[in-house]
Design a protein around this motif. Structure first.
Motif, short mmCIF file in Angstrom:
data_model
loop_
_atom_site.label_atom_id
_atom_site.label_comp_id
_atom_site.label_asym_id
_atom_site.label_seq_id
_atom_site.Cartn_x
_atom_site.Cartn_y
_atom_site.Cartn_z
N GLU A 29 36.75 46.97 55.69
CA GLU A 29 37.63 47.64 54.73
C GLU A 29 38.35 48.79 55.42
OE1 GLU A 29 37.41 49.96 50.44
OE2 GLU A 29 35.61 49.07 51.27
N GLY A 30 39.65 48.89 55.17
CA GLY A 30 40.44 49.97 55.75
C GLY A 30 41.13 49.61 57.06
N GLU A 31 40.66 48.55 57.71
CA GLU A 31 41.30 48.09 58.93
C GLU A 31 42.50 47.20 58.59
OE1 GLU A 31 37.35 47.86 61.81
OE2 GLU A 31 38.20 46.00 61.02
N GLN A 73 50.47 43.73 57.09
CA GLN A 73 50.01 44.63 58.16
C GLN A 73 49.71 46.03 57.61
OE1 GLN A 73 49.44 43.71 61.89
NE2 GLN A 73 48.80 42.35 60.25
N LYS A 74 49.00 46.03 56.47
CA LYS A 74 48.51 47.26 55.85
C LYS A 74 46.99 47.19 55.76
CE LYS A 74 52.70 48.33 53.43
NZ LYS A 74 53.37 48.64 52.20
N ALA A 92 42.29 37.63 55.84
CA ALA A 92 42.54 38.52 54.69
C ALA A 92 44.06 38.52 54.53
CB ALA A 92 41.99 39.91 54.95
N LEU A 93 44.57 37.56 53.79
CA LEU A 93 45.98 37.21 53.77
C LEU A 93 46.90 38.38 53.45
CD1 LEU A 93 47.53 34.66 54.44
CD2 LEU A 93 47.43 34.02 52.04
N SER A 94 46.59 39.19 52.45
CA SER A 94 47.48 40.31 52.08
C SER A 94 47.63 41.29 53.23
CB SER A 94 46.94 41.05 50.86
OG SER A 94 46.98 40.22 49.73
#
Length: 189
Positions: A41-43, A88-89, A81-83
């Motif tokens: 998470e966060g990467e 690229q967020k 993690a498609l989104s």
């Protein structure tokens, strides 16, 4: 190493050997251990994976500190993690291999280079997006409207391998149930 990806591509589009070899040149093979994180998470998700062997779990941690599983990717499928990968967020999800896995990995820039320059790869990408949307909608509408026992029946009919390969705890987090409730309901079916 690329046999399964070749079968995947040939099963979805007409493609010649030269184009396949070009596509393969952008992938590299990796092996992971059980419970190895591919993304936290966060990467920002920088890779897309094709699973030759194993399973990837996508999940997040809710406000109560509990893992909530969104999806499982098994052999002969693409997973990411498609989104986060597309935008690229930072990801709100984690990706973890829950079995020892053999993966083909491609980075973001190379993946979209193939999407833009190889029509067959672009076509497969469109199919991946469509399937992700359908699965997302199916899960939302199905799981919001079903009673707990109906959710377990749905998994038995539509995703039986979850009950044979995945721990009760992870399957329960996918269904929005406690592991105890899942065990009780499985014994009734």
């Amino acid at each position: 190493m690329y046999r399964q990806l070749e079968q995947y591509m040939r099963g979805r589009t007409e493609i010649d050997d030269e184009t396949l070899l070009y596509i393969f040149s952008y992938f590299r093979s990796i092996k992971t251990k059980r419970n190895e994180f591919l993304l936290k998470e966060g990467e920002i998700c920088k890779h897309h994976y094709f699973l030759n062997k194993g399973c990837i779990r996508l999940f997040h941690i809710n406000k109560e500190g509990e893992e909530v599983t969104r999806y499982f990717h098994f052999e002969n499928t693409f997973g990411t993690a498609l989104s986060s990968f597309i935008n690229q967020k930072s990801s709100f999800e984690c990706m973890q291999t829950i079995e020892p896995s053999e993966l083909l990995v491609i980075n973001h820039a190379d993946y979209f280079h193939l999407v833009e320059t190889v029509p067959q790869f672009g076509f497969v990408y469109k199919q991946i997006l469509e399937l992700a949307y359908i699965k997302s909608q199916e899960r939302i509408y199905c799981f919001q409207s079903l009673e707990a026992i109906e959710k377990v029946r749905w998994v038995i009919i539509n995703q039986a391998k979850l009950l044979t390969r995945i721990s009760n705890k992870m399957v329960a987090s996918y269904l929005g149930l406690t592991p105890q409730t899942l065990s009780r309901l499985k014994s009734k079916i």
